[in-house]
Enzyme design. Structure first.
Site, PDB file in Angstrom:
ATOM      1  N   ARG A 136     103.965  44.054  19.610  1.00 18.96           N
ATOM      2  CA  ARG A 136     105.207  42.532  20.051  1.00 18.96           C
ATOM      3  C   ARG A 136     106.204  43.073  19.901  1.00 18.96           C
ATOM      4  O   ARG A 136     106.436  44.435  19.561  1.00 18.96           O
ATOM      5  CB  ARG A 136     104.199  42.301  17.932  1.00 18.96           C
ATOM      6  CG  ARG A 136     105.478  40.903  16.966  1.00 18.96           C
ATOM      7  CD  ARG A 136     104.969  39.509  17.961  1.00 18.96           C
ATOM      8  NE  ARG A 136     105.336  38.536  17.818  1.00 18.96           N
ATOM      9  CZ  ARG A 136     105.472  37.295  17.561  1.00 18.96           C
ATOM     10  NH1 ARG A 136     105.378  36.819  18.952  1.00 18.96           N
ATOM     11  NH2 ARG A 136     105.972  35.923  16.667  1.00 18.96           N
ATOM     12  N   THR A 146     102.944  30.592  26.159  1.00 22.71           N
ATOM     13  CA  THR A 146     102.554  31.779  26.805  1.00 22.71           C
ATOM     14  C   THR A 146     101.598  31.926  26.945  1.00 22.71           C
ATOM     15  O   THR A 146     100.745  30.958  27.440  1.00 22.71           O
ATOM     16  CB  THR A 146     101.824  32.087  25.005  1.00 22.71           C
ATOM     17  OG1 THR A 146     102.957  31.938  23.596  1.00 22.71           O
ATOM     18  CG2 THR A 146     100.689  32.948  24.799  1.00 22.71           C
ATOM     19  N   THR A 201     103.674  36.648  25.970  1.00 23.38           N
ATOM     20  CA  THR A 201     104.441  36.016  25.496  1.00 23.38           C
ATOM     21  C   THR A 201     105.788  36.162  26.065  1.00 23.38           C
ATOM     22  O   THR A 201     106.915  37.482  24.939  1.00 23.38           O
ATOM     23  CB  THR A 201     104.005  34.994  24.785  1.00 23.38           C
ATOM     24  OG1 THR A 201     105.048  34.125  24.260  1.00 23.38           O
ATOM     25  CG2 THR A 201     104.135  35.393  23.059  1.00 23.38           C
ATOM     26  N   ASN A 203     107.797  33.782  24.290  1.00 22.46           N
ATOM     27  CA  ASN A 203     107.763  32.559  23.609  1.00 22.46           C
ATOM     28  C   ASN A 203     107.480  31.314  24.093  1.00 22.46           C
ATOM     29  O   ASN A 203     106.653  30.808  24.891  1.00 22.46           O
ATOM     30  CB  ASN A 203     108.860  33.028  22.222  1.00 22.46           C
ATOM     31  CG  ASN A 203     108.657  31.655  21.477  1.00 22.46           C
ATOM     32  OD1 ASN A 203     107.481  31.312  21.055  1.00 22.46           O
ATOM     33  ND2 ASN A 203     109.863  31.584  20.265  1.00 22.46           N
ATOM     34  N   ASP A 239     111.132  33.162  16.333  1.00 22.96           N
ATOM     35  CA  ASP A 239     109.574  33.045  15.400  1.00 22.96           C
ATOM     36  C   ASP A 239     109.959  33.800  14.116  1.00 22.96           C
ATOM     37  O   ASP A 239     108.656  33.695  13.350  1.00 22.96           O
ATOM     38  CB  ASP A 239     108.146  33.966  16.274  1.00 22.96           C
ATOM     39  CG  ASP A 239     107.737  33.150  17.072  1.00 22.96           C
ATOM     40  OD1 ASP A 239     107.611  32.302  17.041  1.00 22.96           O
ATOM     41  OD2 ASP A 239     106.665  33.920  17.687  1.00 22.96           O
ATOM     42  N   SER A 267     103.853  35.952  13.792  1.00 16.63           N
ATOM     43  CA  SER A 267     103.498  35.097  15.276  1.00 16.63           C
ATOM     44  C   SER A 267     101.534  34.467  15.152  1.00 16.63           C
ATOM     45  O   SER A 267     101.062  34.322  13.797  1.00 16.63           O
ATOM     46  CB  SER A 267     102.417  35.936  16.167  1.00 16.63           C
ATOM     47  OG  SER A 267     101.571  35.527  17.523  1.00 16.63           O
ATOM     48  N   SER A 268     101.635  33.338  15.813  1.00 13.08           N
ATOM     49  CA  SER A 268     100.516  32.680  15.524  1.00 13.08           C
ATOM     50  C   SER A 268      99.138  32.940  16.788  1.00 13.08           C
ATOM     51  O   SER A 268      97.763  32.486  16.904  1.00 13.08           O
ATOM     52  CB  SER A 268     100.478  31.124  15.894  1.00 13.08           C
ATOM     53  OG  SER A 268     101.677  30.885  15.098  1.00 13.08           O
ATOM     54  N   GLY A 294      99.666  28.252  22.972  1.00 14.25           N
ATOM     55  CA  GLY A 294     100.450  26.971  22.476  1.00 14.25           C
ATOM     56  C   GLY A 294     100.876  27.003  20.839  1.00 14.25           C
ATOM     57  O   GLY A 294     100.611  26.359  20.422  1.00 14.25           O
ATOM     58  N   GLY A 295     101.636  28.147  20.554  1.00 11.06           N
ATOM     59  CA  GLY A 295     102.578  28.255  19.386  1.00 11.06           C
ATOM     60  C   GLY A 295     100.818  27.901  17.824  1.00 11.06           C
ATOM     61  O   GLY A 295     100.078  28.805  17.946  1.00 11.06           O
TER      62      GLY A 295
HETATM   63  O1  DON Z   1     103.937  34.556  18.350  1.00 10.86           O
HETATM   64  C1  DON Z   1     103.035  33.252  18.511  1.00 10.86           C
HETATM   65  O2  DON Z   1     102.879  32.719  17.957  1.00 10.86           O
HETATM   66  C2  DON Z   1     104.250  32.365  19.543  1.00 10.86           C
HETATM   67  N1  DON Z   1     105.557  33.226  19.966  1.00 10.86           N
HETATM   68  C3  DON Z   1     103.392  31.627  21.151  1.00 10.86           C
HETATM   69  C4  DON Z   1     104.524  30.780  21.568  1.00 10.86           C
HETATM   70  C5  DON Z   1     103.483  30.032  22.782  1.00 10.86           C
HETATM   71  O3  DON Z   1     102.111  29.954  22.741  1.00 10.86           O
HETATM   72  C6  DON Z   1     104.039  28.930  23.765  1.00 10.86           C
HETATM   73  N2  DON Z   1     102.922  28.407  24.335  1.00 10.86           N
HETATM   74  N3  DON Z   1     102.971  27.456  24.155  1.00 10.86           N
END
Ligand code: DON
Length: 570
Positions: free
Chosen positions: A106, A381, A399, A401, A423, A452-453, A473-474
């Site tokens: 990360r 991501t 990612t 982000n 984040d 993060s997720s 997908g955040g």
């Molecule tokens: O680490 C995380 O949770 C976010 N930065 C992830 C971002 C993400 O999945 C965007 N995608 N659609």
């Protein structure tokens, strides 16, 4: 006498077609069109990356070699998310000793970062500062992470693996419809900085499908990494270019930040669910523990009379997710800076939380608070899944982000930098781009990793590999991974069905149940509204990459039909 009417052949044909239709539609389970692989399987978000990973495996490389090559190739062919200027997580199983470990690469906050760096003098959030440009960037981790993975488990030469991507950047690749559409969608972001426009919109012309896309600066950077390893990125010419870009655009990353970046090996978050062992990413990703909370909250419920699109199942899932995301907002952050309660998965704690679930009424999120676990003494991501026939398993989610990250390319080095600083909780209670809120645990501190997720996940049973999965997908990553695990373990879906299955999402705040548009029957939607949910349809999301293995080790691989990814094997 029987007269044969002229219409008879038509009737026969119609009857045959009807019979065939019935066979197919009503599920003739004996027609199995699944492709099984014995030696290796790969699922990524980009066909070129999948094909090149398969080539690495066929050349005798193991799953880790293929994963390293794929990480660099995606940085070339999937520039909205694949990266060397971002970071991510790997969850891996080493077939030789059966050990599951995770690697945290990360991004970190620069040493000069301060808690209020995105606020003006009145303490208000400055619009977009954590999302675009040099201030939004965390210190990248991908190159160090892929190198650490290779150093520990790789079998081929580092140089050979990285050069695969360098060659694609150097000689170019043919732009497909997906990339062309993405370049159009992100036109504004890609023209914010001249360094970025020079690559993605040269002379004001963006690439269209069928064009050859060359990235010569990126190729040079990748050749340097191939020859020198992480030093080719974190020191020397490339590092100087990163620092120069930071200085030009008022960013904070220094040579010291780059030189001191280190990936971290961590023990996985592990639960058992219905007899399966599920391993996912621990902090600083919230993914593992929140997926685990959702599953463990749901485990005692009998699903026998539920189906994956039923009101009662969707409702129960959302109530579990609401509780878990409330805990996320309060208790989770980089473990080097904030001690998360170690009891978030304790059976007693989860039993008490489960009692808050009303099976037929949505509990308004204003009435759901983060729990108080007992203190124990003392939206771009990309994810890819790879396995081989030695029992090696790799799940990597990494990612920039959001799509194309900070929109800022490092001048002369040809790669995009992340906007991962968003984040962090940039102000207590202010939602990030994914609507997630946080506070003390995830506040900005120098050298800290933002929560993060991302949830790359492995499933084993009786110590045998069974599934590798993950998605972008955040915040929705968490619910997609949890739903996929339930769809597989409880609803017995094939890998193909897992990827195609309609999705729904609830993350406590906002207090809203999101359903993929056009996928859920009106009766189901009305049933959910009757239970008290606020419901909104939204466009399809995520890009799930799944490999499943049966008890004999036969592999099937599937890529999300919503996007252009490709799954393959041999
Ligand atoms: O680490 C995380 O949770 C976010 N930065 C992830 C971002 C993400 O999945 C965007 N995608 N659609």
């Amino acid at each position: 006498m029987v007269t044969i009417k002229h219409s008879r052949p038509g009737v026969v044909l119609a009857a045959s077609l009807a019979a065939l239709f019935l066979l197919v539609v009503l599920g003739c389970s004996w027609i199995d069109v699944t492709t099984y692989y014995q030696q290796g399987a790969v699922a990524t978000g980009a066909p070129i990356a999948t094909d090149l990973a398969i080539e690495v495996l066929k050349k005798g490389g193991n799953a880790f070699d293929a994963a390293v090559a794929t990480g660099f190739v995606l940085a070339v062919v999937h520039p909205s998310a694949g990266n060397i200027g971002g970071g991510g997580f790997a969850v891996i199983r080493n077939g030789a000793d059966g050990r599951v470990r995770t690697l945290d690469f990360r991004e970190t906050a620069p040493l000069a970062a301060v808690e209020t760096m995105y606020l003006n003098d009145d303490g208000e959030v400055i619009d977009s500062l954590s999302l675009y440009g040099a201030r939004a960037c965390g210190v990248p981790g991908t190159v160090a992470g892929l190198h650490a993975l290779w150093q520990e488990y790789g079998s081929m030469k580092w140089e050979e693996l990285v050069k695969i991507a360098a060659n694609v950047a150097d000689t170019g690749f043919i732009v497909d419809d997906f990339l062309a559409a993405s370049l159009t969608e992100y036109h504004r972001e890609l023209t914010l900085y001249e360094e970025t426009a020079d690559i993605f919109v040269p002379n004001g012309q963006k690439s269209v499908a069928g064009d050859r896309f060359l990235q010569l600066d990126l190729a040079r950077t990748l050749y340097a990494i191939a020859a020198e390893g992480p030093d080719g990125f974190y020191s020397g010419e490339v590092a100087e270019k990163i620092v120069a870009t930071m200085q030009k655009y008022n960013g904070l990353i220094t040579a010291e930040d780059l030189a001191s970046y280190l990936p971290v090996w961590r023990e996985p978050t592990h639960i058992t669910f219905d007899g399966y062992d599920i391993y996912s990413m621990p902090l600083p990703s919230s993914g593992g523990v929140i997926v685990a909370q959702i599953l463990k909250l749901l485990e005692p419920y009998d699903f026998a009379r539920l189906f994956p699109e039923s009101v009662d199942y969707i409702h129960l899932f959302c109530e579990a997710s609401r509780l878990a995301f409330a805990d996320r907002s309060e208790h989770l952050g980089d473990p080097a800076f904030y001690a998360a309660p170690s009891t978030l998965l304790d059976a007693g704690y989860l039993d008490a939380r489960r009692k808050l679930i009303d099976p037929q009424h949505a509990t308004p999120s204003t009435r759901v608070k983060p729990g108080s676990p007992p203190i124990r003494e003392s939206e771009q991501t990309t994810h890819y899944s790879i396995c081989d026939d030695d029992g090696n398993m790799v799940a990597i989610t990494y990612t920039l982000n959001t799509g194309y990250g900070s929109s800022l390319v490092v001048g002369g080095a040809g790669f995009l930098l992340n906007n991962e600083m968003d984040d962090f909780s940039i102000k207590p209670g202010v939602p990030n781009v994914f609507g997630l809120i946080g506070g003390e645990a995830n506040k900005i501190e120098p050298g800290k990793r933002m929560l993060s997720s991302m949830s790359p996940t492995l499933v084993l049973k009786d110590d045998k590999p069974r599934m590798i999965l993950g998605t972008p997908g955040g915040s929705k990553i968490i619910t997609v991974v949890a739903q996929t695990l339930l769809n597989s373990i409880r609803f017995d879906m094939s890998a193909e069905a897992l990827c195609a299955q309609p999705r729904f999402h609830h993350q406590w705040l906002p207090d809203m149940l999101y359903l993929e548009e056009g996928q859920f029957d009106i009766n189901i939607i009305q049933g959910l509204i009757r239970y008290g949910h606020s419901v909104k349809e939204r466009k399809p999301y995520s890009d799930l990459q799944v490999i499943e293995l049966d008890e004999n080790g036969m592999m099937t691989a599937t890529s999300d039909p919503r996007n252009r990814g490709k799954a393959s094997g041999y």
